[in-house]
Write an enzyme that holds these catalytic residues in place. Structure first.
Site, mmCIF file in Angstrom:
data_model
loop_
_atom_site.group_PDB
_atom_site.id
_atom_site.type_symbol
_atom_site.label_atom_id
_atom_site.label_comp_id
_atom_site.label_asym_id
_atom_site.label_seq_id
_atom_site.Cartn_x
_atom_site.Cartn_y
_atom_site.Cartn_z
ATOM 1 N N LEU A 102 37.054 76.436 52.683
ATOM 2 C CA LEU A 102 37.598 77.573 51.939
ATOM 3 C C LEU A 102 37.018 77.652 50.539
ATOM 4 C CD1 LEU A 102 41.370 77.618 52.883
ATOM 5 C CD2 LEU A 102 39.584 79.175 53.606
ATOM 6 N N ALA A 103 36.990 76.526 49.831
ATOM 7 C CA ALA A 103 36.525 76.557 48.446
ATOM 8 C C ALA A 103 35.025 76.830 48.397
ATOM 9 C CB ALA A 103 36.857 75.234 47.748
ATOM 10 N N GLY A 104 34.249 76.114 49.189
ATOM 11 C CA GLY A 104 32.796 76.259 49.140
ATOM 12 C C GLY A 104 32.336 77.627 49.619
ATOM 13 N N ARG A 116 57.150 66.812 51.725
ATOM 14 C CA ARG A 116 56.463 65.927 52.660
ATOM 15 C C ARG A 116 56.647 64.445 52.367
ATOM 16 N NH1 ARG A 116 50.914 69.444 53.430
ATOM 17 N NH2 ARG A 116 51.920 70.987 54.747
ATOM 18 N N ARG A 154 51.395 67.243 47.294
ATOM 19 C CA ARG A 154 51.122 68.666 47.477
ATOM 20 C C ARG A 154 52.191 69.300 48.350
ATOM 21 N NH1 ARG A 154 49.009 71.556 51.370
ATOM 22 N NH2 ARG A 154 48.087 69.854 52.563
ATOM 23 N N GLU A 157 40.027 70.517 47.861
ATOM 24 C CA GLU A 157 40.653 69.190 47.980
ATOM 25 C C GLU A 157 39.818 68.113 47.284
ATOM 26 O OE1 GLU A 157 41.488 68.031 52.027
ATOM 27 O OE2 GLU A 157 42.362 66.115 51.431
#
Lengths: 257, 640
Positions: free
Chosen positions: B45-47, B332, B437, B427
């Site tokens: 997603l980021a790249g 979590r 997170r 991440e």
């Protein structure tokens, strides 16, 4: 948990694109029925390394059936015997002791073998690059709720968008056609209101790029049976319809007639 | 060497910081953008979003992925959803509330300015992804549907069935593919980054290895972005994909990038328990299941009855009992520890007694099977394929597993590491999640970094470099890095030991999971720190890699990755040992209150630990970035 005994694996080995390749037989004495098919190959590979031999090369990554990296023809079926299931999600409980299992790479001219069971599927990317997108540069998007999308339309788009791009449809097709893959992406985008401005140019570009690499569809339906996401071949009808319409709508083409 | 941990958080009130930053940043003229080469490693997603956006702006972008296609990146496996402060439900959401929930969820160990910006741009992400054709779930009226997720008391999570990560990644991938088709991005697939090259203290490029041919090659650029994901596979068994690794981040660390908070790892509460010894990875069952599933174990130790035979009164719905206001949707870290305690108390379920139940029978009775199927059908199918059990009939069995790593490369407000010109996104960096997170926030952060942060901040670095020469790949620094990488891989091949990389990885994972997993103690960490160097030495002397280096060799790839995991593992344990408090995913048994909840030490540990490489991870130097809380009051995290 129980174990399967005495499995015979007949696996395609090919050291590179130029090697003729051959089958090799391996014996698995015992494997847990909780193991996945790929975990069985892991165990075999560890043994081969132990024996100083080269491990069998196969593509795999998420092992959750979503990344589309894994492949394998198992007993002649793309992704093996379990319907709607990618190889990585296939578990040994679907087999029984004494089974002989034949493992081959995806078989398609458009997917040349890189090594052993690994093939090059990049022509699928070429199809998406040709038109499998909505042109929406970052920053100028209107509010997400400004265009309501009827739920059945969103659901149908999602059904098509679930494609994981593994190429099983191509491998299963007697013609090596990529119609299910291409049509899934066309349908996903052409069904949505956001996809309308590029609807006709998209389908034309994608279909024609597909035709450069892949065989033709003759409605065998093997693709649907092999698809790990059970994508319906109805999407192919939609693609054909849109492609025909696109040809009529293409003014340049009409003026040439 | 001095390590500069200046956060560069802009001045002004929190809500104005990002606007103030944008108002003052240096710009690059559209016609000049093509003069700048940006190397982006990773296509998740980021790249992918960063590459597509920067190419659209006009930069000369190259993208590197070790997959065959950028669409395979592990973002694709995210199931549940993506948070955004849209307040479409009118249930009281706001940017401030998402910001606050994220800071609180992270146990007050993240940087305020970064998190606030994340909450601000979350709104744009949803708009952008819908415009790109992501088929999010919708209401019958055609508007977007949302659901709730752990750690939040409102419904701000957008989703696409149980495949939100897939749909978002395909959206970003399609934008990237469009740019590849247009020639704006050059893609290098089946290519792995092995090193970052610095010249005069700045990032000058990277060294890669072609996985198919073994060719080692240099690439020069004006800036480098590492969007290479997390290091959860250090545990061997995790929910990460098989190829996820720390190599890019770790090699950057070795070249001067500080590594922040490596001990902050997230153990996800709802994974399918390990079934046998051949297990290669664990599979996550989306946290969204906790919306309708109820977590329980038998009240009595050693209860052997099948779930259906255990009457209501003899079940312990421990999350509902311990955390009545959040119940099954407790965050979590808290849910994971509660599950561990239930199993450790001898009340575990399943053939290996290593799980707890996640039971849908109430939901099926209340909503009907069809509604449950509509919401979670694909997850139920996946569960059945893996376990052979049908969760419509018998409760799922779940247990925590390593899932996400909050730690990563230290970055400032601009997402730049301590090496100028070297950025980290998604991440791979440490920036937004503190010590824990919240669910549905990873997708949000990856896309925020790639679409809405990096494309702005990178120009601020590049603008002054206009028309100035940069070192080419013939620079001695590139040659040295190539030789070093080549020699390393030859060493793995020439070693002729007796154990495979996988064997070492498994052993490494056992040590890290036992001593630096869900619960840590000083004693355990010291044990790990004595066992790890010994095992690493064995790895170096006894490693066996078959095959050659000139054709694809997955055993060889694995050797390089395991090597880096060893070094990271040592740093993780050191970080965990130095952090004498419990916070979020870092739970030190010595620091808990009478009810067993994490006890932070804000006086001494309200800071980021950023480690400097010194040549040996056992002797890395710890630096601190003090966290400045201007808006939020540090409070004990309570979900009761």
């Amino acid at each position: 948990m129980s174990h399967l005994e005495n499995l015979t694996l007949t696996i395609w080995r090919q050291s590179g694109p130029d090697d003729a390749g051959h089958f090799e037989r391996y014996r698995i004495e015992s494997i847990s029925d909780e193991a996945s098919f790929l975990e069985m190959l892991d165990v075999l590979n560890e043994r081969l390394i132990d024996e100083g031999k080269e491990a069998i090369v196969f593509d795999h990554d998420c092992r959750e059936g979503i990344c589309g990296t894994c492949s394998l023809m198992i007993d002649g079926q793309a992704h093996g015997p379990q319907r709607g299931t990618a190889t990585c999600q296939l578990h040994m409980r679907k087999f029984k002791s004494g089974d002989e299992i034949i493992v081959e790479p995806w078989r398609a001219t458009a997917f040349p073998i890189i090594k052993d069971l690994m093939v090059d599927r990049s022509p699928l990317d070429r199809i998406v690059e040709a038109g499998g997108f909505i042109t929406a540069p970052t920053g100028g998007a209107p509010d997400a709720n400004i265009i309501p999308v009827p739920k059945p339309v969103a659901d149908a788009a999602m059904d098509a968008a679930e494609c994981i791009g593994c190429g099983a449809c191509v491998a299963a097709c007697p013609n090596g056609a990529a119609n299910l893959f291409t049509a899934a992406k066309v349908s996903h985008l052409n069904l949505l209101p956001q996809g309308q401005p590029e609807r006709w140019s998209r389908v034309e570009a994608m279909v024609e790029t597909m035709d450069e690499y892949f065989g033709s569809c003759t409605n065998h339906g093997e693709c649907e049976a092999a698809c790990p996401k059970s994508i319906s071949i109805d999407v192919i009808a939609l693609m054909h319809r849109d492609y025909r319409k696109a040809k009529f709508k293409n003014r340049k083409l009409i003026s040439q007639i | 060497m001095t390590v500069n941990l200046e956060s560069k958080s802009p001045a002004g009130p929190i809500a104005d910081k990002w606007d103030n930053y944008k108002a003052n940043l240096k710009l690059v003229n559209p016609n000049n953008k093509r003069k700048f080469k940006v190397l982006i490693v990773g296509s998740g997603l980021a790249g992918a979003s960063a590459a597509a956006t920067m190419a659209e702006l006009g930069y000369d972008v190259e993208v590197f992925t070790f997959h065959d296609s950028p669409r395979r990146a592990h973002s694709i496996a995210a199931q549940g959803g993506i948070n955004a402060a849209k307040n479409y439900r009118g249930d009281g959401d706001s940017i401030y509330r998402l910001f606050y929930d994220t800071i609180k969820g992270g146990d007050f160990r993240s940087r305020e300015a970064n998190v606030y910006r994340l909450a601000q741009v979350s709104v744009n992400i949803i708009d952008q992804m819908v415009a790109q054709g992501v088929p999010f779930a919708r209401e019958y009226g055609g508007l977007l549907d949302t659901r709730s997720f752990g750690g939040a008391q409102l419904q701000r999570t957008f989703y696409a069935r149980g495949q939100t990560g897939q749909q978002l990644l395909l959206g970003a991938y399609q934008q990237l593919a469009r740019q590849i088709g247009l020639g704006g991005v050059k893609l290098w697939n089946r290519v792995e980054m092995l090193d970052v090259v610095t010249v005069d203290g700045r990032a000058a490029g990277i060294v890669t290895r072609d996985l198919v041919t073994g060719e080692i090659r240099s690439h020069a650029g004006h800036a480098v972005v590492l969007a290479t994901g997390g290091y959860g596979n250090v545990f061997f068994l995790s929910t990460n994909a098989m190829a996820c690794n720390v190599t890019a981040a770790w090699r950057a660390h070795r070249k001067g990038a500080a590594f922040a908070n490596p001990c902050y790892t997230q153990i996800h509460p709802t994974c399918i328990p390990q079934a046998d010894d051949t297990q290669s990875k664990l599979t996550l069952m989306s946290e969204s299941l906790r919306n309708d599933g109820r977590v329980w174990v038998p009240s009595a130790v050693g209860d052997e009855r099948a779930a259906a035979q255990i009457p209501e009164g003899e079940r312990d719905y421990y999350l509902e009992r311990l955390y009545p206001s959040f119940g099954n949707l407790a965050p979590r870290d808290i849910s994971s520890r509660a599950a561990k305690r239930a199993v450790d108390s001898g009340r575990g379920v399943g053939p290996l007694k290593n799980g707890v139940y996640l039971d849908f029978s109430d939901a099926i009775n209340r909503l009907g099977k069809e509604v449950v199927k509509e919401r979670y059908g694909n997850l139920f199918d996946m569960y059945e394929r893996i376990t052979g059990e049908n969760p419509y009939d018998v409760p799922m069995r779940i247990y925590p597993a390593s899932h996400y790593t909050m730690g990563g490369l230290w970055v400032d407000y601009e997402l730049m590491t301590t090496v100028p010109g070297l950025y980290s996104a998604g991440e791979a960096n440490f920036s937004d999640h503190g010590a824990n997170r919240l669910g549905a926030s990873a997708l949000m952060q990856g896309l925020a970094d790639g679409y809405f942060v990096l494309p702005y901040t990178i120009g601020n670095y590049l603008a002054p470099m206009l028309n100035q020469p940069i070192p080419g790949t013939d620079h001695p620094a590139f040659k040295a890095a190539e030789e070093e990488a080549g020699a390393r891989f030859s060493r793995y091949l020439d070693n002729k030991g007796s154990r495979s990389p996988d064997w070492f990885h498994r052993e490494l994972g056992k040590i890290i999971w036992t001593h630096c997993g869900m619960e840590r103690t000083a004693e355990g960490l010291q044990t790990a720190l004595s066992e790890l160097p010994a095992l690493y030495e064995e790895f170096q002397s006894d490693l066996k890699v078959t095959g050659d280096g000139q054709s694809i060799n997955q055993t060889l790839e694995k050797a390089g990755r395991v090597d880096d995991f060893f070094q990271l593992g040592m740093l993780m344990c050191r970080d965990a040992l130095e952090r004498n408090e419990s916070c979020g995913g870092h739970f030190r048994a010595e620091y808990q209150d009478e009810e067993g909840e994490a006890q932070r030490d804000d006086d001494n540990f309200a800071h980021v630990a950023a480690w400097e490489w010194t040549g040996d991870p056992m002797n890395a130097v710890r630096h601190q970035e003090e966290l400045q809380y201007e808006v939020i009051h540090l409070a004990k995290r309570s979900y009761k």
